[in-house]
Design a protein around this motif. Structure first.
Motif, short mmCIF file in Angstrom:
data_model
loop_
_atom_site.label_atom_id
_atom_site.label_comp_id
_atom_site.label_asym_id
_atom_site.label_seq_id
_atom_site.Cartn_x
_atom_site.Cartn_y
_atom_site.Cartn_z
N ASN A 1 64.91 59.06 17.70
CA ASN A 1 65.46 58.98 16.34
C ASN A 1 64.36 58.97 15.30
O ASN A 1 64.52 59.50 14.21
N ILE A 2 63.22 58.33 15.64
CA ILE A 2 62.12 58.27 14.67
C ILE A 2 61.29 59.56 14.71
O ILE A 2 60.98 60.14 13.67
N LEU A 3 60.98 60.03 15.92
CA LEU A 3 60.19 61.28 16.02
C LEU A 3 60.95 62.45 15.41
O LEU A 3 60.37 63.30 14.76
N PHE A 4 62.26 62.51 15.65
CA PHE A 4 63.14 63.53 15.09
C PHE A 4 62.54 64.92 15.23
O PHE A 4 62.46 65.70 14.28
N GLY A 5 62.09 65.21 16.47
CA GLY A 5 61.59 66.56 16.73
C GLY A 5 60.12 66.77 16.41
O GLY A 5 59.57 67.83 16.69
N SER A 6 59.45 65.77 15.80
CA SER A 6 58.01 65.93 15.53
C SER A 6 57.24 65.60 16.81
O SER A 6 57.74 64.90 17.68
N PRO A 7 56.00 66.10 16.92
CA PRO A 7 55.21 65.78 18.12
C PRO A 7 54.91 64.28 18.21
O PRO A 7 54.81 63.60 17.18
N ASP A 8 54.78 63.79 19.42
CA ASP A 8 54.60 62.35 19.64
C ASP A 8 53.11 61.99 19.57
O ASP A 8 52.32 62.36 20.43
N GLU A 9 52.73 61.26 18.49
CA GLU A 9 51.34 60.78 18.37
C GLU A 9 51.40 59.26 18.36
O GLU A 9 51.93 58.67 17.43
N GLU A 10 50.82 58.65 19.38
CA GLU A 10 51.00 57.21 19.59
C GLU A 10 50.52 56.38 18.40
O GLU A 10 51.21 55.49 17.93
N THR A 11 49.29 56.67 17.88
CA THR A 11 48.73 55.82 16.80
C THR A 11 49.57 55.93 15.54
O THR A 11 49.90 54.93 14.90
N ARG A 12 49.94 57.18 15.19
CA ARG A 12 50.77 57.40 13.99
C ARG A 12 52.12 56.70 14.17
O ARG A 12 52.62 56.04 13.26
N PHE A 13 52.66 56.79 15.37
CA PHE A 13 53.97 56.17 15.65
C PHE A 13 53.88 54.65 15.48
O PHE A 13 54.73 54.03 14.85
N GLN A 14 52.82 54.06 16.03
CA GLN A 14 52.63 52.61 15.96
C GLN A 14 52.50 52.16 14.51
O GLN A 14 53.07 51.14 14.10
N LYS A 15 51.74 52.95 13.75
CA LYS A 15 51.51 52.62 12.33
C LYS A 15 52.84 52.61 11.57
O LYS A 15 53.12 51.69 10.78
N VAL A 16 53.67 53.61 11.84
CA VAL A 16 54.96 53.71 11.15
C VAL A 16 55.86 52.54 11.55
O VAL A 16 56.52 51.93 10.71
N ILE A 17 55.87 52.21 12.86
CA ILE A 17 56.70 51.10 13.36
C ILE A 17 56.31 49.79 12.65
O ILE A 17 57.18 49.03 12.20
N ASP A 18 55.01 49.54 12.56
CA ASP A 18 54.55 48.30 11.91
C ASP A 18 54.93 48.30 10.43
O ASP A 18 55.44 47.31 9.91
N SER A 19 54.67 49.43 9.77
CA SER A 19 54.96 49.50 8.32
C SER A 19 56.45 49.30 8.05
O SER A 19 56.80 48.70 7.04
N CYS A 20 57.28 49.80 8.94
CA CYS A 20 58.73 49.71 8.70
C CYS A 20 59.32 48.43 9.28
O CYS A 20 60.54 48.34 9.47
N ALA A 21 58.48 47.46 9.63
CA ALA A 21 58.93 46.14 10.09
C ALA A 21 59.85 46.24 11.30
O ALA A 21 60.81 45.49 11.43
N LEU A 22 59.56 47.21 12.19
CA LEU A 22 60.42 47.36 13.37
C LEU A 22 59.85 46.66 14.60
O LEU A 22 60.52 46.58 15.62
N THR A 23 58.61 46.17 14.50
CA THR A 23 57.99 45.55 15.69
C THR A 23 58.81 44.37 16.22
O THR A 23 59.09 44.31 17.42
#
Length: 1494
Positions: free
Chosen positions: A726-748
């Motif tokens: 749902n978050i990647l929504f078809g974009s390539p999976d980059e772990e660091t970028r993904f982690q950064k977005v998760i933290d910023s969006c208070a999803l941790t």
């Protein structure tokens, strides 16, 4: 002349009838040496060029690889070449060799030179052809070579037996060398034939063959469908699952079909559009002339209308009304055709031309073969009558009957295979086209049809096309069969046939008339639309106890639908009656006229039975034509609907431009700026977003956007996929970028609570996430996409105050991860406004001001007025800063619930269809109906057998009255009884059909209402764990099967069963010896059937199961269109849809093949029955009864079993355990609850047995009229508490008392009708505004206007054209979210209950509206007990007490002031929101309460 030349060529007699006129017939040697040699060789020479061409073409095939099989084939042919050379050598040796007899001048005939040379050239040709086949890409064998070897071996059997018989007769071999060479070459030919039947799989194809055996199937396997055996055996041993399905052939896959269809559709649609434009222009000119005429007429009537008597006026009015009616009808017709039409059929034809022509070719051959059997039958009967005839003729006829029947079977199955695959492809093309169109369709067109109706285009309408395509060739084949039958009948009976023909011609228009009386699918659409809404809003229905109202609505529509079905059933009964009478009537009239015209005309067995079998052939086209017409009429309706949808307007492609050199602007947003858009509810904030996305219809001007977009809608759209997807929504999976977005969006913190972390499967519509979590996932998706421009439609309204602050700081604000991007933020949160670069203020859909926060405050415009209003409100609520609080979390346990359900998500039944399912259907039909129907059909069958017996008796008259005049009384008696029995058959079929029609409609009613009744009574947890698509599928596909397919199949099954029994009894009576063969054939039939049924049923189920995701995904796509378009992911969704359809086709295709696999085997058994009955007739040379004509159609039984699965699936959902009773014997008083006092006593609850507790022993007392705020972090159990009050979840221990009554002891509706909730998601249903407020119509319009005024909607509704009758779109799409929330407030005001629950009811409204709602609630519900799940903390600061929940326990419960002094959980939350003690007002009520307590 020709024969003489051939005799010279052969050196022997070419033809002499005496060869056949003896007990042991044979063919002359010359025929064997010429005709029988030329047939196979000529066939090969004709077909060879195609193979030879590949030798001269460049190919990518690996030619180095020589398989053992290929080497063997070439070796065998080389040896044959040597035998040919040896044959030539023998002839040359005999004529010119040293050992020849010099005295003899007679040389060998020309044939002995020509044949070896012909063979030698042919063998070289075969060597080249085999090399050519090897060079062809992905080819495993050659059909032409297989047929050549088969013909060769077949033709060589004659010389084989001639030589053998000659040698045995003479006791020696006269020509040893040629004798030896013939048998050597025959052996080699036979080996070559066997080798040609084996597939030579090239190495590059081996992997594919493992995944799809059809790719490696040799020719004979393809025509007998033998390649399916492995799946049939597997299905018999164990239930098949989706993983067992084979890969599709490339040309059967969705992308391939879709691409071809689109290619032709573009050109056809553009032609249709041009035609449509011309039509409009033409109309425009006519319309102008008409308007002028009307103006003149009106002028006259006005001038004269002053002195007219009252009567005349009334008459004029009447006339006007009639004219209006006519005009309305005409307008309706014009509206129906108000789109480019008549292009779909031509598109389908052009796309699938190849398949259509192939299947037409097979159909033609099959039709012609059909007429061979009656001629053979004629010969057979004359053979049995002539006792002096040679026995071998009888055996020859029996063998020819078998060969014809087998050929017919193979050809017919190839025709059916192609037709059904064609149907499948047409359905696929239409589904893919509808999906693609849905992605680009404009919002105006989209509003014309609801999601339910659009899904119907994919399910029902595409299926209609599928069904009609299966039998499309009957349009030309039926007339052809009728013509040929009549020609043959003329040859038998002369002009008398015209009498029968006349009867037939009279019947066709009657049936055509009946067929056109069939009505459309209007009610089915309505029912599915409302079912879709019920299932989407089921929670609201339960909370408000509105199920009965909606059940009635569905039942009413269903009633109308069944009325239409009953009418249809009656009409079909009439047409069935006409057509079951047809053959009997036609034969009666024909025979009657034949014997009546002249006393010389006597009916012989030969004439009668040949005519009867021809009439039987006539039966099929005559019965099919009306059915085909009916199907065409229904398909025409579907065609219109699909054409209308596919030719609808697309989104304006020029509404949004990407032009960098662009200057004049009304609203200019510079790159990298953060712009806030503010305004009251309904001022057009969301519309501005839609306009930026190009979703609005633009009348003037345009939007210019540079860069890519990301969009966060006001109501988060979540896919049924993992959280990560749902978050990647078809974009390539980059772990660091993904982690950064998760933290910023208070999803941790949320990920820690979710059972599968980022891999947690999210249910449909994000069912297992809370509102706030959904919104943060939606925001994370945007942040991860790294777009240039971000459109954020109020994403902070659904989250906690501290989370909102966190999201603004870390993501959206000047220091967030999007700080360098252009951001447009719609918001109601004033606290964020000082930090934005620019503010756009909207008033009534127009931009009233633009500027920075400070400049707007200073300007004293609309913004500062609103701001002042906000500040006033905030002071009153005792708040310094406006912040937002969070939405209810769906309790974490739900995640577990959903995960458990994921594993069983596609339950496929693996057991046999139990006998109980049949019983269930018979019970639904009614035992009385069923037994009477059986009896009626039995009598009809008896009449059929009786008619045949009477006819065979009649034919004996030919012998009895051979040389004397045929008496008239005898003739009249024969014709009369024959006719009476024919009419009796028709009458009984009519009765049977009528009875079954009534029965099946009552069965449909029973099964549907049982399913509906149960679905509305199923506990909520079922809907949380079952995808809605699957439930809709039960109401769509399965009910459709029960309504339309099963009754027909059931009728055919009864008729076939009785027919087959009648036939077999007839044959056994004629030739008792036949019973011996019947037993082994019956056993073979039984085993084939068992094998087939196991596999076929599984494939049917897999088809149903894999069909649901197509509709679910489609529904999901339609609801998230704006998001998909904003991100530009249309292509990805198209691909996903293609994959989903392919998954379905993987079970549909083998199912089609399995039907052919079965048919070819069972028909072969039927052919054997015919063969043996003919054989025994020859052996016994007894009189042959008409029973022979009966050809067996056993396969109906399995059809019934396949379709009965629908009954099973429906009854499975009809038997799911219900929630508690709606109304019980212990009912509370009508005025209950009078005080509204709530008591929880050690209350514990879990979502399902076996799961952990969600609430751990809640104990508290809430006094009458207290105002309680409920707060707590995500997963604390706030929502569970409200769910428990409504008994959405039942107690595990403890109890809840309302005014001293235990809520567990009263009925659910008694409880839910006396409580009121304003839910978090405002759900509306399509229908009028009034229906949405008061579905039971219990209150007057005045009361409704009063509550609309209180909920600040009166002005809006009064401004609408239809007022209270204003149609609300599906899901309330045509109202803003704020307006929907206000409607929910109006609902609550109408219910006047003493207990009100607010479930974060003001999440989606601006602060001003929030303030209005809070005022209304304080004033109108002052006498009520109010529980508020807190959202914006200011809204609960004036509560009597605040309950703080944590992990399902009450950790604090006191007044806000005391809680702040304690400095516990509540204090921490308030601190986050910037609330201190001095902001707490002391409400007057509280002071009064405290003093009274003292």
């Amino acid at each position: 002349m020709c024969a003489a030349a051939l005799e010279d060529y052969c050196g022997s007699i070419f033809w002499n009838a005496s060869y056949l006129e003896r007990e042991d017939p044979d063919l002359p040697v010359c025929v064997e040496q010429t005709v029988l040699v030329w047939i196979p060789l000529g066939f090969l020479w004709l077909c060879a060029p195609r193979h030879l061409m590949t030798l001269f073409q460049k190919t990518k095939v690996n030619r180095k690889h020589l398989s053992k099989l290929y080497v063997c084939k070439q070796l065998v042919v080389s040896l044959l070449f040597l035998t040919a050379i040896a044959g030539l050598g023998v002839t040359l040796g005999e004529d010119f060799g040293p050992n020849r007899d010099s005295s003899s001048t007679v040389k060998n005939a020309g044939v002995f030179y020509a044949n070896p040379v012909l063979y030698a050239v042919t063998w070289i040709l075969v060597l080249l052809c085999q090399a050519g086949v090897r060079r062809r890409k992905e080819t495993v064998d050659s059909a032409t070579l297989f047929c050549f070897w088969f013909l060769l071996v077949l033709c060589d059997i004659f010389p084989f037996q001639t030589l053998l018989r000659e040698a045995l007769r003479e006791g020696k071999v006269s020509d040893v060398p040629r004798f030896c060479l013939f048998y050597i070459s025959f052996g080699l030919e036979f080996i070559a034939f066997i080798l040609s039947a084996v597939a030579d799989i090239p190495p590059e194809l081996k992997e594919r063959v493992k995944k799809n055996p059809e790719a490696g199937a040799p020719f004979w396997s393809r025509i007998t469908f033998h390649w399916l055996n492995s799946m049939t055996v597997k299905g018999y041993k164990k239930p098949l699952v989706q993983e067992d399905m084979w890969e599709l052939n490339r040309e059967d896959s969705t992308p391939y079909i879709h691409q071809h269809f689109q290619h032709f559709m573009k050109s056809e649609l553009s032609k249709a559009r041009i035609r449509f434009q011309h039509k409009l222009k033409k109309k425009g000119v006519e319309g102008r002339d008409k308007a002028q005429d009307e103006a003149i007429q009106n002028g006259l009537s006005n001038g004269l209308g002053k002195g007219v008597s009252h009567d005349v006026l009334i008459m004029e009015e009447k006339g006007k009304k009639e004219d209006e009616k006519k005009k309305k009808k005409k307008d309706k017709k014009e509206e129906e055709e108000n789109y480019p039409n008549s292009w779909l059929i031509s598109t389908i034809y052009k796309t699938f031309k190849g398949l259509l022509i192939e299947s037409a070719f097979f159909k033609l051959i099959q039709d012609l073969l059909t007429f061979v059997s009656p001629q053979l039958l004629k010969l057979m009967i004359s053979f049995t009558e002539d006792k002096s005839d040679y026995a071998w003729r009888g055996y020859l006829y029996a063998v020819l009957l078998l060969v014809t029947a087998l050929l017919q079977t193979v050809v017919l199955q190839q025709y059916f295979q192609r037709c059904f695959v064609l149907g499948m492809k047409v359905r696929t093309a239409l589904m893919a086209a509808v999906y693609k169109k849905a992605l680009v369709v404009s919002n105006d067109t989209r509003k014309e049809a609801t999601v339910g109706e659009t899904v119907n285009l994919m399910s029902a309408d595409a299926q209609r096309f599928n069904d009609v395509t299966n039998f499309i060739h009957l349009l030309w084949s039926c007339p052809l069969q009728i013509i040929i039958s009549i020609v043959f009948l003329w040859l038998e009976l002369g002009p008398s046939v015209l009498a029968g023909l006349g009867v037939m011609i009279l019947m066709v228009p009657v049936n055509g008339f009946l067929a056109t009386k069939i009505v459309n699918m209007k009610y089915k659409d309505q029912r599915l639309k409302i079912m879709n809404e019920i299932l989407n809003g089921i929670k609201i229905l339960k909370l408000y106890a509105w199920e009965p109202s909606f059940q009635t609505q569905v039942e009413d529509i269903r009633g109308e639908e069944l009325k239409v079905m009953r009418k249809f059933a009656y009409l079909s009964s009439v047409s069935t009656f006409i057509f079951s009478c047809a053959p009997a009537l036609v034969s009666l009239v024909t025979f009657g006229v034949y014997v009546g015209v002249s006393p010389d005309n006597v009916l012989t067995a030969e004439k009668a039975f040949t005519s009867i079998s021809l009439f039987n052939i006539l039966r099929f086209p005559l019965a099919m034509l009306p059915m085909l017409i009916a199907a065409m009429v229904q398909t025409a309706v579907s065609r219109k609907r699909i054409e209308k949808f596919l030719s609808g307007e697309d989104l304006q492609s020029d509404a949004v431009r990407h032009d960098p050199s662009f200057s004049t602007v009304s609203l200019d947003i510079k790159p990298g700026r953060l712009v806030a858009v503010v305004g009251a509810v309904g001022s057009g904030k969301s519309s501005l977003m839609s306009a930026l996305l190009g979703e609005m219809h633009n009348t003037k001007g345009f939007v210019n956007i540079l860069g890519s977009l990301a969009f966060v809608p006001q109501q988060a759209w979540i896919q049924n996929a993992t959280l990560k997807d749902n978050i990647l929504f078809g974009s390539p999976d980059e772990e660091t970028r993904f982690q950064k977005v998760i933290d910023s969006c208070a999803l941790t913190p949320d990920l820690e609570l979710l059972p599968g972390g980022v891999q947690t499967e999210i249910g449909e519509k994000g069912i297992n996430l809370s509102g706030g979590q959904k919104q943060r996932v939606s925001l994370a998706r945007a942040a991860y996409s790294e777009a240039d421009i971000y459109l954020l439609d109020d994403p902070l309204s659904a989250v906690d105050s501290h989370v909102g602050k966190h999201l603004f700081e870390k993501v959206i604000g000047p220091n967030g991860i999007l700080k360098d991007k252009t951001r447009i933020l719609v918001t109601h949160g004033v606290s964020f406004l000082p930090y934005v670069d620019e503010i756009v203020v909207l008033v009534d859909g127009q931009i009233s001001e633009i500027g920075s926060y400070d400049s707007l405050r200073a300007s004293r415009g609309a913004f500062s007025e609103e701001k002042t209003a906000f500040v006033a409100a905030s002071v009153k609520a005792g708040l310094s800063v406006f912040c937002q609080y969070r939405t209810q979390p769906k309790n974490i346990v739900l995640h577990l619930v959903f995960l458990c359900s994921q594993h069983t998500s596609t339950m496929i039944y693996t057991f046999n269809v139990k006998f109980s399912v049949y019983l269930q259907y018979l019970r639904a039909l009614g035992w009385g109906y069923t037994s009477v129907a059986f009896l009626v059909y039995f009598i009809q069958n008896a009449a059929f057998v009786g008619q045949n017996l009477w006819l065979s008796d009649w034919t004996n008259d030919a012998d009895d009255y051979k040389n004397i005049t045929y008496p008239n009384w005898k003739r009249d008696q024969r014709v009369g009884v024959f006719g009476a029995l024919g009419v009796a058959q028709g009458v009984f079929v009519f009765l049977g059909t009528l009875i079954l029609a009534n029965a099946s409609i009552s069965a449909s009613r029973v099964l549907h209402s049982r399913l509906l009744r149960n679905m509305l009574r199923v506990p909520m947890v079922f809907f949380d764990t079952t995808p809605i698509g699957r439930v809709v599928n039960r109401f769509a596909k399965d009910i459709f099967t029960i309504d339309e397919t099963i009754p027909q199949t059931f009728r055919s099954w009864i008729m076939c069963l009785l027919g087959v029994l009648g036939t077999l009894v007839g044959i056994c009576l004629a030739t008792p010896i036949f019973a011996i063969v019947l037993i082994p054939l019956g056993l073979i039939y039984y085993f084939v059937q068992r094998f087939y049924i196991a596999t076929s049923r599984q494939l049917r189920r897999l088809d149903s199961v894999s069909r649901s995701p197509i509709y679910s995904h489609f529904g999901e796509t339609v609801s998230g269109l704006s998001v998909i378009r904003a991100y530009g992911h249309q292509e990805r969704f198209l691909k996903h849809n293609e994959i989903t359809i392919d998954e379905n086709l993987k079970s549909v295709y083998p199912w089609i093949v399995s039907n052919r696999w079965l048919a070819i085997r069972l028909e072969t058994i039927g052919n054997m029955v015919v063969f043996f009955s003919a054989l025994f007739a020859v052996i016994s040379r007894d009189t042959l009864e008409s029973g022979l004509v009966g050809i067996l159609l056993f396969w109906m039984n399995s059809e019934l079993e396949n379709n009965i699965v629908a009954v099973e699936r429906v009854s499975e959902y009809s038997e799911i355990e219900n929630e508690a009773k709606w109304i019980t014997d212990s009912r509370p008083p009508d005025t209950w609850p009078e005080e509204g006092r709530l008591q929880f006593e050690d209350y514990k609850v879990r979502y399902r047995p076996g799961l952990d507790l969600v609430l751990h022993g809640i104990t508290c007392d809430i006094n009458s009229t207290e105002k309680i705020g409920i707060v707590g972090r995500t997963g604390a159990g706030k929502s569970s508490l409200t769910n428990c009050l409504f008994r959405i979840i039942e107690a595990a221990e403890g109890r809840i008392l309302i005014d001293g009554i235990d809520i567990a002891e009263i009925g659910l509706h008694d409880l839910r009708n006396h409580l009121t909730i304003i839910p978090q998601d405002p759900v509306l249903f399509s229908g009028t505004l009034r229906m949405n407020l008061d579905p039971f119509e219990r209150v007057s319009d005045e009361e409704i206007w009063k509550v609309l005024e209180l909920s600040h909607l009166k002005d809006y509704v009064a401004g609408l054209q239809e007022g209270l009758q204003h149609e609300v779109a599906e899901g309330g799409e045509n109202l803003s979210v704020g307006q929907r929330q206000l409607l929910c407030l109006a609902r609550a005001l109408l219910r006047k209950s003493r207990i009100l629950i607010l479930d974060e009811a003001t999440a989606a409204v601006d602060l001003e509206t929030d303030d209005l709602i809070q005022k209304t609630i304080r004033k109108e519900f002052s006498h009520c007990t109010v529980l508020t799940i807190a959202h914006r903390l200011h809204s609960i600061m004036d509560s009597s007490r605040v309950m703080v929940l944590d992990a399902g326990k009450i950790v604090e419960f006191d007044s806000p002031r005391n809680l702040l002094e304690k400095q516990g959980h509540f204090y921490a939350m308030a601190k986050d929101a910037g609330i201190t003690e001095q902001h707490i007002p002391i409400p007057a009520e509280t002071i009064v309460e405290q003093s009274s307590a003292l």
